[in-house]
Motif scaffolding. Structure first.
Motif, PDB file in Angstrom:
ATOM      1  N   SER A 161      -2.938  10.742   1.319  1.00  0.00           N
ATOM      2  CA  SER A 161      -3.165   9.364   0.870  1.00  0.00           C
ATOM      3  C   SER A 161      -2.155   8.408   1.503  1.00  0.00           C
ATOM      4  O   SER A 161      -2.448   7.235   1.710  1.00  0.00           O
ATOM      5  CB  SER A 161      -3.124   9.265  -0.655  1.00  0.00           C
ATOM      6  N   GLY A 162      -0.964   8.915   1.837  1.00  0.00           N
ATOM      7  CA  GLY A 162       0.012   8.094   2.549  1.00  0.00           C
ATOM      8  C   GLY A 162      -0.452   7.758   3.954  1.00  0.00           C
ATOM      9  O   GLY A 162      -0.261   6.646   4.438  1.00  0.00           O
ATOM     10  N   LEU A 163      -1.067   8.747   4.613  1.00  0.00           N
ATOM     11  CA  LEU A 163      -1.614   8.494   5.950  1.00  0.00           C
ATOM     12  C   LEU A 163      -2.734   7.469   5.886  1.00  0.00           C
ATOM     13  O   LEU A 163      -2.827   6.580   6.729  1.00  0.00           O
ATOM     14  CB  LEU A 163      -2.123   9.799   6.563  1.00  0.00           C
ATOM     15  N   VAL A 164      -3.583   7.596   4.880  1.00  0.00           N
ATOM     16  CA  VAL A 164      -4.665   6.624   4.690  1.00  0.00           C
ATOM     17  C   VAL A 164      -4.063   5.254   4.390  1.00  0.00           C
ATOM     18  O   VAL A 164      -4.517   4.235   4.925  1.00  0.00           O
ATOM     19  CB  VAL A 164      -5.620   7.075   3.569  1.00  0.00           C
ATOM     20  N   ILE A 204      -4.661   1.713   6.344  1.00  0.00           N
ATOM     21  CA  ILE A 204      -5.094   0.487   5.647  1.00  0.00           C
ATOM     22  C   ILE A 204      -4.077  -0.635   5.910  1.00  0.00           C
ATOM     23  O   ILE A 204      -4.463  -1.771   6.206  1.00  0.00           O
ATOM     24  CB  ILE A 204      -5.240   0.737   4.137  1.00  0.00           C
ATOM     25  N   SER A 205      -2.791  -0.300   5.820  1.00  0.00           N
ATOM     26  CA  SER A 205      -1.755  -1.296   6.061  1.00  0.00           C
ATOM     27  C   SER A 205      -1.826  -1.853   7.485  1.00  0.00           C
ATOM     28  O   SER A 205      -1.723  -3.069   7.681  1.00  0.00           O
ATOM     29  CB  SER A 205      -0.381  -0.657   5.815  1.00  0.00           C
ATOM     30  N   ALA A 206      -2.023  -0.972   8.452  1.00  0.00           N
ATOM     31  CA  ALA A 206      -2.112  -1.419   9.845  1.00  0.00           C
ATOM     32  C   ALA A 206      -3.346  -2.306  10.048  1.00  0.00           C
ATOM     33  O   ALA A 206      -3.277  -3.327  10.740  1.00  0.00           O
ATOM     34  CB  ALA A 206      -2.180  -0.214  10.785  1.00  0.00           C
ATOM     35  N   VAL A 224       0.876  -1.175   0.000  1.00  0.00           N
ATOM     36  CA  VAL A 224       0.000   0.000   0.000  1.00  0.00           C
ATOM     37  C   VAL A 224       0.909   1.219   0.000  1.00  0.00           C
ATOM     38  O   VAL A 224       1.835   1.304   0.802  1.00  0.00           O
ATOM     39  CB  VAL A 224      -0.912   0.021   1.252  1.00  0.00           C
ATOM     40  N   SER A 225       0.664   2.167  -0.914  1.00  0.00           N
ATOM     41  CA  SER A 225       1.530   3.340  -0.968  1.00  0.00           C
ATOM     42  C   SER A 225       0.719   4.612  -1.144  1.00  0.00           C
ATOM     43  O   SER A 225      -0.456   4.578  -1.511  1.00  0.00           O
ATOM     44  CB  SER A 225       2.542   3.192  -2.117  1.00  0.00           C
ATOM     45  N   GLY A 226       1.358   5.718  -0.893  1.00  0.00           N
ATOM     46  CA  GLY A 226       0.734   7.016  -1.080  1.00  0.00           C
ATOM     47  C   GLY A 226       1.637   8.104  -0.531  1.00  0.00           C
ATOM     48  O   GLY A 226       2.601   7.830   0.190  1.00  0.00           O
TER      49      GLY A 226
END
Length: 65
Positions: free
Chosen positions: A49-52, A56-58, A43-45
């Motif tokens: 979008s990086g915070l989101v 999502i990753s967590a 998952v990247s951003g």
């Protein structure tokens, strides 16, 4: 529970129902593809979008994905 808190729950429930209508057929197909995959999911951003993406990753990590 106060009426304000109940209204927040009603608003959130309505938002979820609206999201279900907007997602369409591609969403369950994407979930099915993710379920079948082995290995890692990236998952990247950047910025917000990086915070989101981190959230999502967590969440996926806590679910064992």
């Amino acid at each position: 529970m106060s009426s304000d808190r109940l209204q927040v729950l009603r608003d959130e429930a309505e938002a979820i129902l609206q999201a279900v209508q907007r997602l369409g057929e591609s969403f369950p197909k994407a979930l099915a593809l993710l379920e079948k995959r082995k290995g890692r999911c990236v998952v990247s951003g950047m910025g917000k979008s990086g915070l989101v993406g981190r959230k999502i990753s967590a969440t996926m990590a806590s679910l064992g994905t």
